[in-house]
Enzyme design. Structure first.
Site, mmCIF file in Angstrom:
data_model
loop_
_atom_site.group_PDB
_atom_site.id
_atom_site.type_symbol
_atom_site.label_atom_id
_atom_site.label_comp_id
_atom_site.label_asym_id
_atom_site.label_seq_id
_atom_site.Cartn_x
_atom_site.Cartn_y
_atom_site.Cartn_z
ATOM 1 N N HIS A 274 0.829 -1.204 0.000
ATOM 2 C CA HIS A 274 0.000 0.000 0.000
ATOM 3 C C HIS A 274 0.866 1.257 0.000
ATOM 4 O O HIS A 274 0.494 2.287 0.567
ATOM 5 C CB HIS A 274 -0.988 -0.004 1.176
ATOM 6 C CG HIS A 274 -2.075 -1.033 0.991
ATOM 7 N ND1 HIS A 274 -3.188 -0.814 0.229
ATOM 8 C CD2 HIS A 274 -2.174 -2.318 1.436
ATOM 9 C CE1 HIS A 274 -3.950 -1.908 0.227
ATOM 10 N NE2 HIS A 274 -3.348 -2.838 0.946
ATOM 11 N N GLY B 88 -7.751 -14.083 -7.471
ATOM 12 C CA GLY B 88 -8.132 -13.353 -6.251
ATOM 13 C C GLY B 88 -7.264 -13.701 -5.047
ATOM 14 O O GLY B 88 -7.689 -13.531 -3.918
ATOM 15 N N SER C 139 -3.488 -11.738 -10.227
ATOM 16 C CA SER C 139 -4.068 -12.481 -11.352
ATOM 17 C C SER C 139 -4.673 -11.495 -12.361
ATOM 18 O O SER C 139 -4.619 -11.736 -13.572
ATOM 19 C CB SER C 139 -5.133 -13.452 -10.853
ATOM 20 O OG SER C 139 -6.066 -12.798 -10.032
ATOM 21 N N ASP D 186 1.653 -3.822 -9.690
ATOM 22 C CA ASP D 186 1.358 -5.140 -10.250
ATOM 23 C C ASP D 186 1.646 -5.179 -11.750
ATOM 24 O O ASP D 186 2.269 -6.114 -12.260
ATOM 25 C CB ASP D 186 -0.106 -5.506 -9.982
ATOM 26 C CG ASP D 186 -0.428 -5.487 -8.489
ATOM 27 O OD1 ASP D 186 0.509 -5.320 -7.691
ATOM 28 O OD2 ASP D 186 -1.605 -5.623 -8.135
#
Ligand code: GAF
Length: 390
Positions: A38, A127, A132, A177
């Protein structure tokens, strides 16, 4: 299954379905974040690596020319149907929005892929906090690069995929990501500065240690709304501190502005500011092969995510607690939740010689505590997305 075997497997399935071999095969990996959670949407540092689990697409032109991309997935009987002659909008078939948004990004650049028949197969747990969705976006972008013959700049490619997630999936994610799935490097962690978007490669090749990923196999539904709320709280903290992002704040500045923000916002900012610092320290410790130090930073990250950022859950805490009780004598240096949180996976740094015994104990104790079977696996740092056949 390595990437070569996986690609052959997907090519075979495509041939069974369409009666001919695919013309293109592409793959994009998931990722595990070692530390720096985060922090990406706060302009901070992250330290992820791509993993040897992939979204793979095999594709060909349809026999009769038409302007539709049809994606069959091995994990859903309903295909994604993307009509290129209509204005692209988010669809009710949730997973189709990731490729849909990427196709929209190509079209917006004037890059016309034309009609395609695609078979998608992903080995990235869905998930599970291992990206993914980014793997699916980056896989689609890589296919469209192969098909259009236009290679995007890697940063532009990752940002196109992030935009797809914002606008088509409605998740205001950071850049970690997609950058990792595009730019992963074999044998290396990526120290990504999310402000300058520059990557420093951190070699992770010491055979005496490895990362163990443990999937809690739970996903608590509040995740996506909570993600947006955390982002807003970070922005509120930055505004109270008078800085453009929490990257520009120090622990001392936060302490002296404590009275200017509510206590929840204060704790969110304390996590982010501390985590950015821990990430830089962890990269230095990996470079120095100082594994006890890396482990200590991972535990500190978990505590901060659990107590200040409040994105952990009982199942993640159970796995971290078990890892901690195995301890350094049992071969565990450190462990933390990884990814967005509220379920998904933990990542542990362990002695390679003890990895099998640690996996067994983690699985057994987790089952005993929660009644749930965990899935535990390792991965070396993998390369980013690639065209396997063109
Ligand atoms: C999710 C997001 F997609 C990333 O951008 C990052 O914010 C992560 O949660 C938390 O570190 O994976």
């Amino acid at each position: 299954m390595n990437l070569e075997e996986l690609s052959a497997h997907v090519a075979k399935q495509f041939a069974q379905m369409h009666g001919r071999p695919p013309r293109w095969i592409v793959a994009a990996p998931g990722r595990v974040n070692v530390i720096g959670e985060h922090t990406d949407y706060n302009d901070g540092f992250v330290l992820p690596m791509a993993i040897e689990y992939y979204a793979v697409m095999a594709a060909d032109r349809p026999p009769a020319a038409h302007n539709v991309i049809t994606i069959h997935s091995t994990s859903d009987p309903e295909p994604a149907v993307i009509d290129l002659s209509a204005r692209l909008q988010p669809d009710k078939l949730k997973w189709s929005n990731y490729p849909r948004g990427v196709v929209a990004g190509f079209l917006a650049r004037g890059l016309q892929p034309g009609g395609l028949e695609v078979l998608l197969h992903s080995t990235v747990p869905l998930g599970g906090g291992l990206s993914s969705s980014a793997a699916l976006e980056v896989c689609t972008a890589t296919l469209l690069e192969a098909v259009t013959g236009k290679t995007l700049d890697p940063v532009e490619k990752a940002l196109l995929c992030q935009k797809a997630e914002h606008e088509f999936a409605g998740v205001p994610c950071g850049i970690m990501d997609q950058f990792t799935s595009v730019m992963g490097r074999q044998g290396h962690l990526l120290l990504l500065d999310c402000r300058s978007r520059k990557i420093e490669l951190v070699p992770m090749r010491d055979p005496s240690v490895q990362l163990l990923i443990a999937n809690t196999n739970v996903k608590h539904e509040l995740a996506s709304g909570q993600y947006a709320r955390r982002r807003a709280q970070c922005e509120a903290a930055a505004a109270a501190l008078g800085v453009p992002s929490l990257r520009n704040a120090t622990p001392a500045a936060l302490e002296s502005a404590k009275s200017k923000m509510d206590s929840v916002v204060f704790r969110r900012a304390r996590h982010v500011i501390g985590e950015i610092e821990r990430t830089v320290q962890a990269a230095a410790a990996v470079r120095a092969s100082n594994w006890p130090k890396v482990g200590e930073l991972m535990y500190a990250s978990h505590r901060s995510l659990r107590d200040d950022y409040e994105v952990s859950c009982a199942e993640l805490d159970a796995l971290v607690g078990i890892a901690e009780s195995i301890g350094p004598n049992g071969g565990v240096f450190g462990c933390r939740m990884t990814g967005g949180g509220f379920g998904g996976c933990t990542v542990a740094l362990v002695k390679s010689s003890a990895a099998a015994a640690i996996s067994q104990q983690l699985a057994a104790d987790y089952k005993q505590k929660t009644g749930i079977e965990a899935t535990i696996f390792g991965s070396r740092p993998a390369a980013g997305a690639a065209i396997v056949k063109s």
